[in-house]
Design an enzyme around this catalytic site. Structure first.
Site: not given
Ligand code: AMP
Length: 283
Positions: A30, A37
């Site tokens: 997102m 990320h």
């Molecule tokens: P988001 O942008 O928050 O929807 O996250 C996108 C992807 O990044 C999702 O698969 C999350 O699980 C992963 N993600 C977010 N924060 C972390 C983190 N601290 N460590 C590893 N993966 C992450």
């Protein structure tokens, strides 16, 4: 690096990459990209010849009253991060591109979407599974990369892919943390410096869970009591749930055996924070 805002243009890019024999990796996000990320992007670059990062703040996964409008959207900075990381293409559609008419077709995973975050964010996982299905149909990746940070999401997506015979592999990458243990998250931007320090107790509680299981404690409620004590040391933390569940079914367990997921969700005004660890009590 190519930047596509339409389904047609990203499909053309993917078609060209496929025709030159490349396998395709997708990192759905997102935006408001951070080191978590980037770790997914790096994993994708290792396994795939052509890596697409999608940046889409998906309206259908936000429950009424959540932070859809406030969600950070530092688009130019995100593009810089992707470029530096070596991403091949960014897919950044508008909500109208993804949902041109009222959406009346949904992908629903049952049972495992009900506990944990499902209790507090009704309809959230339906939004996630629907948008991921759309992204998988648009990009047709060989592998999609998700983070362990959102453990229930990763389990739900894996199950959707298996149940619907979607032709891709799901890779789940470890949670990236700040030096104090706080899981990195786009929503940490909502926290003050003091709150970020205090939020370290979330991982402290999860570490205590690991320590107790390692020393042979089998009673989940005894562990949850200890975890609650650690979280309650911080008055600004409002606990949403502390759960120890079977790592496949996500059902609560009383007696710890085999693979378990210890998961925590808290509110730390104005943020909602989640974290978890996977444990194998047999080891
Ligand atoms: P988001 O942008 O928050 O929807 O996250 C996108 C992807 O990044 C999702 O698969 C999350 O699980 C992963 N993600 C977010 N924060 C972390 C983190 N601290 N460590 C590893 N993966 C992450």
């Amino acid at each position: 690096m190519e930047v596509s805002e339409t389904i047609e243009s990203i499909r053309n890019l993917i078609k060209a990459a496929r025709e030159s024999g490349k396998n395709i990796g997708l990192v759905p996000t997102m935006g408001a990209l951070h080191v978590g990320h980037i770790s997914l992007i790096e994993a994708a670059l290792k396994k795939c010849d052509y890596v697409v990062v999608s940046i889409f703040v998906n309206p259908t996964q936000f429950v009424p009253g959540e932070d859809f409008d406030q969600y950070p959207r530092p688009f130019e900075n995100d593009l810089d991060i992707c470029k530096k990381a070596g991403v091949d293409a960014v897919f950044a559609p508008s909500p109208e591109q993804m949902y041109p008419v009222e959406n009346i077709t949904w992908v629903n995973v049952t049972k495992i979407t009900e506990p944990l975050c499902g209790q507090f964010r009704p309809g959230h996982f339906q939004g996630v599974t629907t948008v991921c299905s759309k992204l998988f149909n648009i990009i047709a990746p060989d592998i999609a990369f998700f983070g362990q940070k959102d453990a229930q999401q990763a389990i739900v997506i894996r199950r959707m892919v298996a149940d619907l015979n979607m032709p891709l592999e799901i890779v789940v990458c470890p949670t990236v943390r700040e030096s104090n243990g706080l899981a990195v998250s786009s929503r940490n931007k909502y926290l003050s410096d003091q709150q970020k320090k205090d939020a370290a107790n979330i991982y402290k509680a999860l570490r205590e869970c690991r320590r107790m299981i390692d020393t042979g404690v089998k009673d989940a409620s005894e562990i949850i009591t200890e975890m609650r004590n650690i979280l309650q040391q911080v008055p600004s933390i409002e606990i949403e749930y502390i759960s120890i569940v079977d790592a496949d079914t996500l059902q609560n367990i009383e007696n710890i055996e085999g693979k378990v997921l210890a998961a925590v969700a808290v509110r730390m005004d104005p943020a909602r924070l989640i974290d978890n660890i996977l444990l194998d009590a047999a080891k």
